[in-house]
Enzyme design. Structure first.
Site, PDB file in Angstrom:
ATOM      1  N   LEU A 105       0.863  -1.174   0.000  1.00  0.00           N
ATOM      2  CA  LEU A 105       0.000   0.000   0.000  1.00  0.00           C
ATOM      3  C   LEU A 105       0.903   1.229   0.000  1.00  0.00           C
ATOM      4  CD1 LEU A 105      -2.693  -1.082   2.597  1.00  0.00           C
ATOM      5  CD2 LEU A 105      -2.857  -1.089   0.092  1.00  0.00           C
ATOM      6  N   CYS A 106       0.375   2.350  -0.443  1.00  0.00           N
ATOM      7  CA  CYS A 106       1.219   3.530  -0.641  1.00  0.00           C
ATOM      8  C   CYS A 106       1.936   3.994   0.625  1.00  0.00           C
ATOM      9  CB  CYS A 106       0.423   4.669  -1.263  1.00  0.00           C
ATOM     10  SG  CYS A 106       0.522   4.619  -3.070  1.00  0.00           S
TER      11      CYS A 106
END
Length: 100
Positions: A19-20
């Site tokens: 995930l970012c």
């Protein structure tokens, strides 16, 4: 974002499956000792990456060069700026302009 071809990578950060938030932490770690002007390619599978990477570059002051055409998974490029703001824990935050 640049209209010219994206330069070859000096550093590649593989964020496949991240995930970012985790991707940005990995990116920050990988570029910690890199010189200004270094071109970084970031491989990202998170659907938020096309929004998060340019926003992060804008926030810290690096140059977002844009997505590379063709690679799968998606790969994005940025160039490290000499006057980027630090993002490591405990680093002082100094905005470029005084907040009014």
């Amino acid at each position: 974002m640049s209209a010219s071809p994206v330069p070859a990578a000096d550093i590649t950060v593989d964020g496949t499956g991240l995930l970012c938030v985790t991707l940005l932490l990995r990116l920050r770690s990988r570029i910690a000792d890199a010189e200004p002007g270094t071109v970084v390619h970031v491989i990202a599978t998170d659907p938020a990456a096309p929004l998060d990477l340019p926003a992060w570059c804008h926030m810290v002051g690096h140059d977002y060069l844009g997505p590379l055409s063709g690679p799968d998974p998606a790969t994005y490029a940025l160039r490290l700026a000499p006057d980027a703001r630090p993002t490591r824990p405990g680093a002082p935050w100094h905005p470029a302009e005084p907040v009014r």
